[in-house]
Design a protein around this motif. Structure first.
Motif, PDB file in Angstrom:
ATOM      1  N   TRP A  75      -4.916 -10.306   3.403  1.00 23.77           N
ATOM      2  CA  TRP A  75      -3.540 -10.405   3.681  1.00 23.77           C
ATOM      3  C   TRP A  75      -2.845  -9.481   3.163  1.00 23.77           C
ATOM      4  O   TRP A  75      -3.365  -8.590   2.273  1.00 23.77           O
ATOM      5  CB  TRP A  75      -3.178 -11.936   3.403  1.00 23.77           C
ATOM      6  CG  TRP A  75      -3.062 -12.056   1.589  1.00 23.77           C
ATOM      7  CD1 TRP A  75      -2.172 -12.070   1.186  1.00 23.77           C
ATOM      8  CD2 TRP A  75      -4.298 -12.629   1.125  1.00 23.77           C
ATOM      9  NE1 TRP A  75      -2.623 -12.476  -0.094  1.00 23.77           N
ATOM     10  CE2 TRP A  75      -4.061 -12.609  -0.152  1.00 23.77           C
ATOM     11  CE3 TRP A  75      -5.552 -12.521   1.571  1.00 23.77           C
ATOM     12  CZ2 TRP A  75      -4.714 -13.134  -1.213  1.00 23.77           C
ATOM     13  CZ3 TRP A  75      -6.624 -13.144   0.658  1.00 23.77           C
ATOM     14  CH2 TRP A  75      -6.065 -13.187  -0.830  1.00 23.77           C
ATOM     15  N   GLN A  76      -1.300  -9.459   3.035  1.00 26.20           N
ATOM     16  CA  GLN A  76      -0.478  -8.649   2.324  1.00 26.20           C
ATOM     17  C   GLN A  76       0.455  -9.495   1.518  1.00 26.20           C
ATOM     18  O   GLN A  76       0.855 -10.459   2.000  1.00 26.20           O
ATOM     19  CB  GLN A  76       0.277  -7.367   3.413  1.00 26.20           C
ATOM     20  CG  GLN A  76      -0.681  -6.453   3.989  1.00 26.20           C
ATOM     21  CD  GLN A  76       0.346  -5.606   4.850  1.00 26.20           C
ATOM     22  OE1 GLN A  76       1.278  -6.005   4.922  1.00 26.20           O
ATOM     23  NE2 GLN A  76      -0.361  -4.608   5.402  1.00 26.20           N
ATOM     24  N   GLU A  77       0.636  -8.844   0.278  1.00 25.35           N
ATOM     25  CA  GLU A  77       1.721  -9.328  -0.484  1.00 25.35           C
ATOM     26  C   GLU A  77       2.740  -8.375  -0.864  1.00 25.35           C
ATOM     27  O   GLU A  77       2.491  -7.301  -0.842  1.00 25.35           O
ATOM     28  CB  GLU A  77       0.898  -9.738  -1.856  1.00 25.35           C
ATOM     29  CG  GLU A  77      -0.177 -11.060  -1.594  1.00 25.35           C
ATOM     30  CD  GLU A  77      -0.593 -11.427  -3.069  1.00 25.35           C
ATOM     31  OE1 GLU A  77      -0.183 -10.789  -4.051  1.00 25.35           O
ATOM     32  OE2 GLU A  77      -1.508 -12.374  -3.049  1.00 25.35           O
ATOM     33  N   GLY A  78       3.894  -8.919  -1.521  1.00 25.12           N
ATOM     34  CA  GLY A  78       5.129  -7.906  -2.026  1.00 25.12           C
ATOM     35  C   GLY A  78       6.038  -7.843  -0.948  1.00 25.12           C
ATOM     36  O   GLY A  78       5.991  -8.216   0.078  1.00 25.12           O
ATOM     37  N   LYS A  79       7.210  -7.032  -1.439  1.00 23.99           N
ATOM     38  CA  LYS A  79       8.213  -6.758  -0.682  1.00 23.99           C
ATOM     39  C   LYS A  79       8.122  -5.541   0.015  1.00 23.99           C
ATOM     40  O   LYS A  79       7.703  -4.818  -0.620  1.00 23.99           O
ATOM     41  CB  LYS A  79       9.516  -7.017  -1.473  1.00 23.99           C
ATOM     42  CG  LYS A  79       9.871  -8.491  -1.957  1.00 23.99           C
ATOM     43  CD  LYS A  79      11.199  -8.351  -2.456  1.00 23.99           C
ATOM     44  CE  LYS A  79      11.609  -9.728  -3.048  1.00 23.99           C
ATOM     45  NZ  LYS A  79      12.730  -9.809  -3.782  1.00 23.99           N
ATOM     46  N   ARG A  83       4.312  -3.302  -0.329  1.00 22.68           N
ATOM     47  CA  ARG A  83       3.376  -4.244   0.075  1.00 22.68           C
ATOM     48  C   ARG A  83       2.078  -4.113  -0.046  1.00 22.68           C
ATOM     49  O   ARG A  83       1.669  -2.556   0.106  1.00 22.68           O
ATOM     50  CB  ARG A  83       3.298  -5.085   1.523  1.00 22.68           C
ATOM     51  CG  ARG A  83       4.746  -5.313   1.741  1.00 22.68           C
ATOM     52  CD  ARG A  83       5.235  -6.261   3.326  1.00 22.68           C
ATOM     53  NE  ARG A  83       3.991  -7.148   3.950  1.00 22.68           N
ATOM     54  CZ  ARG A  83       4.221  -8.371   3.235  1.00 22.68           C
ATOM     55  NH1 ARG A  83       4.909  -8.769   2.555  1.00 22.68           N
ATOM     56  NH2 ARG A  83       3.294  -9.037   3.725  1.00 22.68           N
ATOM     57  N   ARG A  86      -4.428  -7.556  -0.091  1.00 22.65           N
ATOM     58  CA  ARG A  86      -5.299  -8.317  -0.987  1.00 22.65           C
ATOM     59  C   ARG A  86      -6.441  -8.705  -0.055  1.00 22.65           C
ATOM     60  O   ARG A  86      -6.256  -8.915   1.295  1.00 22.65           O
ATOM     61  CB  ARG A  86      -4.355  -9.506  -1.539  1.00 22.65           C
ATOM     62  CG  ARG A  86      -3.121  -9.115  -2.389  1.00 22.65           C
ATOM     63  CD  ARG A  86      -3.538  -8.408  -3.596  1.00 22.65           C
ATOM     64  NE  ARG A  86      -2.405  -8.199  -4.247  1.00 22.65           N
ATOM     65  CZ  ARG A  86      -2.248  -6.934  -4.987  1.00 22.65           C
ATOM     66  NH1 ARG A  86      -3.164  -6.011  -4.755  1.00 22.65           N
ATOM     67  NH2 ARG A  86      -1.075  -6.673  -5.581  1.00 22.65           N
ATOM     68  N   MET A 110      -2.408 -17.952   2.687  1.00 26.30           N
ATOM     69  CA  MET A 110      -1.667 -16.824   1.955  1.00 26.30           C
ATOM     70  C   MET A 110      -0.677 -16.081   2.925  1.00 26.30           C
ATOM     71  O   MET A 110       0.193 -15.443   2.123  1.00 26.30           O
ATOM     72  CB  MET A 110      -2.796 -15.685   1.584  1.00 26.30           C
ATOM     73  CG  MET A 110      -3.785 -16.564   0.320  1.00 26.30           C
ATOM     74  SD  MET A 110      -3.034 -17.421  -0.944  1.00 26.30           S
ATOM     75  CE  MET A 110      -2.400 -15.945  -1.624  1.00 26.30           C
ATOM     76  N   HIS A 114       3.042 -15.583   1.662  1.00 21.57           N
ATOM     77  CA  HIS A 114       3.570 -14.277   1.463  1.00 21.57           C
ATOM     78  C   HIS A 114       4.085 -13.323   2.620  1.00 21.57           C
ATOM     79  O   HIS A 114       4.189 -12.206   2.682  1.00 21.57           O
ATOM     80  CB  HIS A 114       2.482 -13.273   0.792  1.00 21.57           C
ATOM     81  CG  HIS A 114       1.807 -13.854  -0.474  1.00 21.57           C
ATOM     82  ND1 HIS A 114       2.617 -13.596  -1.570  1.00 21.57           N
ATOM     83  CD2 HIS A 114       0.683 -14.514  -0.627  1.00 21.57           C
ATOM     84  CE1 HIS A 114       1.913 -14.118  -2.533  1.00 21.57           C
ATOM     85  NE2 HIS A 114       0.882 -14.563  -2.117  1.00 21.57           N
ATOM     86  N   SER A 115       4.650 -14.200   3.574  1.00 23.15           N
ATOM     87  CA  SER A 115       5.211 -13.665   4.807  1.00 23.15           C
ATOM     88  C   SER A 115       6.409 -12.882   4.335  1.00 23.15           C
ATOM     89  O   SER A 115       7.101 -12.994   3.418  1.00 23.15           O
ATOM     90  CB  SER A 115       5.284 -14.590   5.748  1.00 23.15           C
ATOM     91  OG  SER A 115       6.542 -15.429   5.609  1.00 23.15           O
ATOM     92  N   ASN A 118       9.668 -14.720   3.724  1.00 24.80           N
ATOM     93  CA  ASN A 118       9.623 -15.354   2.353  1.00 24.80           C
ATOM     94  C   ASN A 118      10.050 -14.274   1.426  1.00 24.80           C
ATOM     95  O   ASN A 118      10.281 -14.839   0.257  1.00 24.80           O
ATOM     96  CB  ASN A 118       8.326 -16.109   2.110  1.00 24.80           C
ATOM     97  CG  ASN A 118       8.129 -17.248   2.992  1.00 24.80           C
ATOM     98  OD1 ASN A 118       9.099 -17.766   3.516  1.00 24.80           O
ATOM     99  ND2 ASN A 118       6.805 -17.695   3.171  1.00 24.80           N
ATOM    100  N   THR A 119       9.769 -13.228   1.420  1.00 23.70           N
ATOM    101  CA  THR A 119      10.177 -12.188   0.517  1.00 23.70           C
ATOM    102  C   THR A 119      11.298 -11.375   0.511  1.00 23.70           C
ATOM    103  O   THR A 119      11.644 -10.793  -0.528  1.00 23.70           O
ATOM    104  CB  THR A 119       8.987 -11.161   0.511  1.00 23.70           C
ATOM    105  OG1 THR A 119       8.969 -10.422   1.701  1.00 23.70           O
ATOM    106  CG2 THR A 119       7.323 -11.881   0.292  1.00 23.70           C
TER     107      THR A 119
END
Length: 120
Positions: A75-79, A83, A86, A110, A114-115, A118-119
């Motif tokens: 999946w991906q995290e961050g703004k 991004r 992970r 996840m 982390h969509s 949401n960021t």
């Protein structure tokens, strides 16, 4: 500005339209007159998403020395634009035959957490 439609290109030059703004407006008007299918062509988005052998988007085989030893949830995290990809491994030794179910459930959790919605 150049707009491409399948195999044909259209140019909107400043010399033809008198100014950069007029050429840009003409290009945008031309683009807007095209149907959505002109941009997508016959590309089947769902067909080419990486689902691998798991059949689940973002869950791939976990290979070790050529052996299939589990599944990896990605999946991906961050703004945006920062991004980061992970991943978490789910081995058959730890999870048994439920490794695929666990990887799928974890990835879904996840992705929701982390969509981009949401960021932002």
């Amino acid at each position: 500005m150049r707009v491409s439609t399948k195999h044909k290109q259209h140019y909107f030059t400043v010399t033809e339209y008198g100014s950069q703004q007029a050429a840009l407006e003409a290009a945008r008007a031309f683009r807007d007159s095209l149907s959505v299918d002109s941009f997508r062509g016959d590309y089947d988005h769902d067909k080419f998403q990486a689902r691998g052998e798991s059949g689940v988007l973002g869950v791939v085989k976990y290979m070790q020395r050529g052996d299939h030893v589990g599944w990896v949830a990605c999946w991906q995290e961050g703004k945006p634009p920062h991004r980061h990809q992970r991943k978490k491994k789910f081995s058959f030794l730890q999870y048994g035959q439920k490794a695929l179910e666990e990887a799928t459930a974890y990835r879904e959790k996840m992705v929701r957490l982390h969509s981009i919605a949401n960021t932002v």
